[in-house]
Write a protein that holds these residues in place. Sequence first.
Motif, PDB file in Angstrom:
ATOM      1  N   LYS A 119      -5.429 -18.749 -14.734  1.00 36.20           N
ATOM      2  CA  LYS A 119      -4.424 -18.572 -15.792  1.00 36.20           C
ATOM      3  C   LYS A 119      -3.310 -17.726 -15.207  1.00 36.20           C
ATOM      4  O   LYS A 119      -3.559 -16.614 -14.737  1.00 36.20           O
ATOM      5  CB  LYS A 119      -5.066 -17.886 -16.993  1.00 36.20           C
ATOM      6  N   ALA A 120      -2.095 -18.254 -15.199  1.00 36.03           N
ATOM      7  CA  ALA A 120      -0.956 -17.534 -14.625  1.00 36.03           C
ATOM      8  C   ALA A 120       0.204 -17.538 -15.612  1.00 36.03           C
ATOM      9  O   ALA A 120       0.370 -18.482 -16.392  1.00 36.03           O
ATOM     10  CB  ALA A 120      -0.517 -18.189 -13.319  1.00 36.03           C
ATOM     11  N   ILE A 121       0.995 -16.499 -15.553  1.00 37.33           N
ATOM     12  CA  ILE A 121       2.173 -16.419 -16.421  1.00 37.33           C
ATOM     13  C   ILE A 121       3.205 -17.420 -15.928  1.00 37.33           C
ATOM     14  O   ILE A 121       3.548 -17.457 -14.747  1.00 37.33           O
ATOM     15  CB  ILE A 121       2.755 -14.994 -16.409  1.00 37.33           C
ATOM     16  N   LEU A 122       3.680 -18.238 -16.837  1.00 39.34           N
ATOM     17  CA  LEU A 122       4.663 -19.258 -16.492  1.00 39.34           C
ATOM     18  C   LEU A 122       6.078 -18.796 -16.836  1.00 39.34           C
ATOM     19  O   LEU A 122       7.014 -19.011 -16.075  1.00 39.34           O
ATOM     20  CB  LEU A 122       4.330 -20.569 -17.215  1.00 39.34           C
ATOM     21  N   SER A 123       6.230 -18.151 -18.009  1.00 37.54           N
ATOM     22  CA  SER A 123       7.561 -17.666 -18.380  1.00 37.54           C
ATOM     23  C   SER A 123       7.452 -16.468 -19.321  1.00 37.54           C
ATOM     24  O   SER A 123       6.448 -16.257 -19.988  1.00 37.54           O
ATOM     25  CB  SER A 123       8.380 -18.779 -19.046  1.00 37.54           C
ATOM     26  N   LEU A 124       8.521 -15.690 -19.340  1.00 36.10           N
ATOM     27  CA  LEU A 124       8.614 -14.496 -20.182  1.00 36.10           C
ATOM     28  C   LEU A 124       9.786 -14.650 -21.142  1.00 36.10           C
ATOM     29  O   LEU A 124      10.759 -15.354 -20.838  1.00 36.10           O
ATOM     30  CB  LEU A 124       8.833 -13.246 -19.318  1.00 36.10           C
ATOM     31  N   ASN A 125       9.699 -13.969 -22.277  1.00 35.40           N
ATOM     32  CA  ASN A 125      10.832 -13.993 -23.204  1.00 35.40           C
ATOM     33  C   ASN A 125      11.825 -12.891 -22.823  1.00 35.40           C
ATOM     34  O   ASN A 125      11.633 -12.187 -21.828  1.00 35.40           O
ATOM     35  CB  ASN A 125      10.358 -13.876 -24.659  1.00 35.40           C
TER      36      ASN A 125
ATOM     37  N   LEU B  37      12.287 -10.038 -24.014  1.00 40.13           N
ATOM     38  CA  LEU B  37      11.718  -8.693 -24.086  1.00 40.13           C
ATOM     39  C   LEU B  37      10.703  -8.439 -22.977  1.00 40.13           C
ATOM     40  O   LEU B  37      10.102  -7.374 -22.913  1.00 40.13           O
ATOM     41  CB  LEU B  37      11.051  -8.469 -25.451  1.00 40.13           C
ATOM     42  N   GLY B  38      10.499  -9.399 -22.116  1.00 44.98           N
ATOM     43  CA  GLY B  38       9.562  -9.249 -21.014  1.00 44.98           C
ATOM     44  C   GLY B  38       8.122  -9.542 -21.400  1.00 44.98           C
ATOM     45  O   GLY B  38       7.203  -9.216 -20.659  1.00 44.98           O
ATOM     46  N   ARG B  39       7.920 -10.157 -22.564  1.00 43.84           N
ATOM     47  CA  ARG B  39       6.574 -10.522 -22.995  1.00 43.84           C
ATOM     48  C   ARG B  39       6.285 -11.969 -22.620  1.00 43.84           C
ATOM     49  O   ARG B  39       7.199 -12.792 -22.518  1.00 43.84           O
ATOM     50  CB  ARG B  39       6.441 -10.343 -24.506  1.00 43.84           C
ATOM     51  N   VAL B  40       5.012 -12.260 -22.456  1.00 42.52           N
ATOM     52  CA  VAL B  40       4.610 -13.612 -22.043  1.00 42.52           C
ATOM     53  C   VAL B  40       4.957 -14.626 -23.133  1.00 42.52           C
ATOM     54  O   VAL B  40       4.655 -14.424 -24.308  1.00 42.52           O
ATOM     55  CB  VAL B  40       3.091 -13.666 -21.747  1.00 42.52           C
ATOM     56  N   ARG B  41       5.617 -15.696 -22.723  1.00 47.87           N
ATOM     57  CA  ARG B  41       5.957 -16.779 -23.640  1.00 47.87           C
ATOM     58  C   ARG B  41       5.112 -18.017 -23.364  1.00 47.87           C
ATOM     59  O   ARG B  41       4.796 -18.776 -24.256  1.00 47.87           O
ATOM     60  CB  ARG B  41       7.436 -17.121 -23.510  1.00 47.87           C
ATOM     61  N   GLU B  42       4.733 -18.183 -22.083  1.00 49.81           N
ATOM     62  CA  GLU B  42       4.015 -19.394 -21.707  1.00 49.81           C
ATOM     63  C   GLU B  42       3.084 -19.100 -20.534  1.00 49.81           C
ATOM     64  O   GLU B  42       3.436 -18.353 -19.628  1.00 49.81           O
ATOM     65  CB  GLU B  42       5.041 -20.462 -21.286  1.00 49.81           C
TER      66      GLU B  42
END
Length: 168
Positions: free
Chosen positions: A85-91, A93-98
């Motif tokens: 599981k890897a972070i794909l994108s951030l919003n 505010l720097g929070r995980v979006r995808e």
Amino acid sequence: MKTTVVRTCAAFLLAASLAACGFQLRGSTGQYNMPFQSIYLAFPETSPLGTELKRNLRAGDTVRIEDDASKAQALFDVLSESRGKAILSLNSLGRVREYSLSYTLVFRVRDANNKELLGPTEITLRRNIAFDESQVLAKESEEQLLYRDMQADLVQQILRRLAAIKPL
């Protein structure tokens, strides 16, 4: 108006003739012609992937699944199996979006004489999942559902690769 009726009738007749002759896509029935009569699967007893692969092989009625490797014509060795599981994108505010989910299996197939029928083969599947902090439980359930979907897809890919092995 008349030409659309003629085209519709022609399309219906073509479809009916293809169905009547027994035409179907290769592997569309879920049945594969395996080049061996018995196989040993080196999955741990608690592996959900191993359980689903066994179920699909048993459904074909042409392959026996052996509990003893010495009795099998083919040996399916699991070299590695992993989920990621890897972070794909951030919003903004720097929070995980995808997130990007991955499921990787590396395996090989040998015959009873230890000769490689299928060299080390890696299958990696990826799915993207949107994340929302206000729906954490729902997103966890969706993540598990995506992993089960990837597992089913992985089993079908394994079956196709096993069926493509040159006969013993």
